[in-house]
Design an enzyme around this catalytic site. Structure first.
Site: not given
Ligand code: ADP
Length: 192
Positions: A15, A90, A129, A135, A146
């Site tokens: 994404k 999400r 990654r 990360r 996740r």
């Molecule tokens: P990925 O999609 O690879 O899991 P992201 O960078 O999108 O990683 O998100 C990393 C973390 O940020 C998530 O595991 C969560 O803890 C938090 N996060 C991101 N977007 C949201 C959201 N819309 N609502 C709640 N937590 C979020």
């Protein structure tokens, strides 16, 4: 034609990479909640301090915190005519919140694009990654968590958008350039 878009897909589906490319091609900002959280954590802001306990273990940040952050970001002038949201909404509650944010601004979502990838493909990608970016939520245990959170909380929102006739799906497997081309073609087909 306005372009208010959300990009859906499992962790590791690509994404973030694709959001930047697609947004640039369409001349709209890519807005990643994950990136916004990471920037705040890195900068030691009050928001960053509040969210780190959730992001570090792969749990969702509470909706109240996330929703306020997204509302503020979408109010910035660069998002007035379009945006590509990555990582938001999400869960189903965030879908409703996004509806409310847009309705308050007198606009609506144009399209949700889902990047489809098999979980068995994404875990190795995320572990790779982790080696490159370091990360802290890219350890195997946290990645599995996740993916569970994604399956339970996030995957159902594709059905919500499909029910509104707003969903288009794209295969996330393949060369990065090819996936970008596919995404742009499917957006073009869906909303012109
Ligand atoms: P990925 O999609 O690879 O899991 P992201 O960078 O999108 O990683 O998100 C990393 C973390 O940020 C998530 O595991 C969560 O803890 C938090 N996060 C991101 N977007 C949201 C959201 N819309 N609502 C709640 N937590 C979020």
């Amino acid at each position: 034609m306005s372009r208010r878009l959300v990009l859906l897909g499992a962790p590791g589906a690509g994404k973030g990479t694709q959001a930047v490319r697609v947004a640039e091609a369409l001349g709209i900002p890519a807005i990643s909640t994950g990136d916004l959280f990471r920037a705040n954590i890195k900068g030691g802001t009050p928001l960053g301090l509040k969210v780190q306990e959730y992001t570090s273990r792969g749990a969702l940040v509470p909706d109240s915190v996330t929703n306020d952050m997204v509302r503020d970001r979408l109010a910035q002038p660069d998002a007035a005519d379009g945006f590509l949201l990555d990582g938001y909404p999400r869960n189903v509650a965030q879908v409703s919140e996004l509806d409310a944010i847009l309705a308050d601004a007198g606009v609506a979502l144009d399209l949700a694009v889902e990047l489809e990838a098999d979980p068995e493909v994404v875990v190795p990608r995320l572990l790779k990654r982790a080696e490159i970016e370091g990360r802290e939520d890219d350890t195997e245990d946290v990645i599995r968590h996740r993916l569970d959170v994604y399956a339970q909380e996030t995957a159902p929102i594709a059905a919500v958008y499909a029910g509104r006739g707003l969903l288009t799906q794209v295969d996330a497997i393949g060369e990065v350039d090819d996936v970008t081309t596919r995404l742009l073609a499917s957006i073009d087909t869906a909303i012109g």
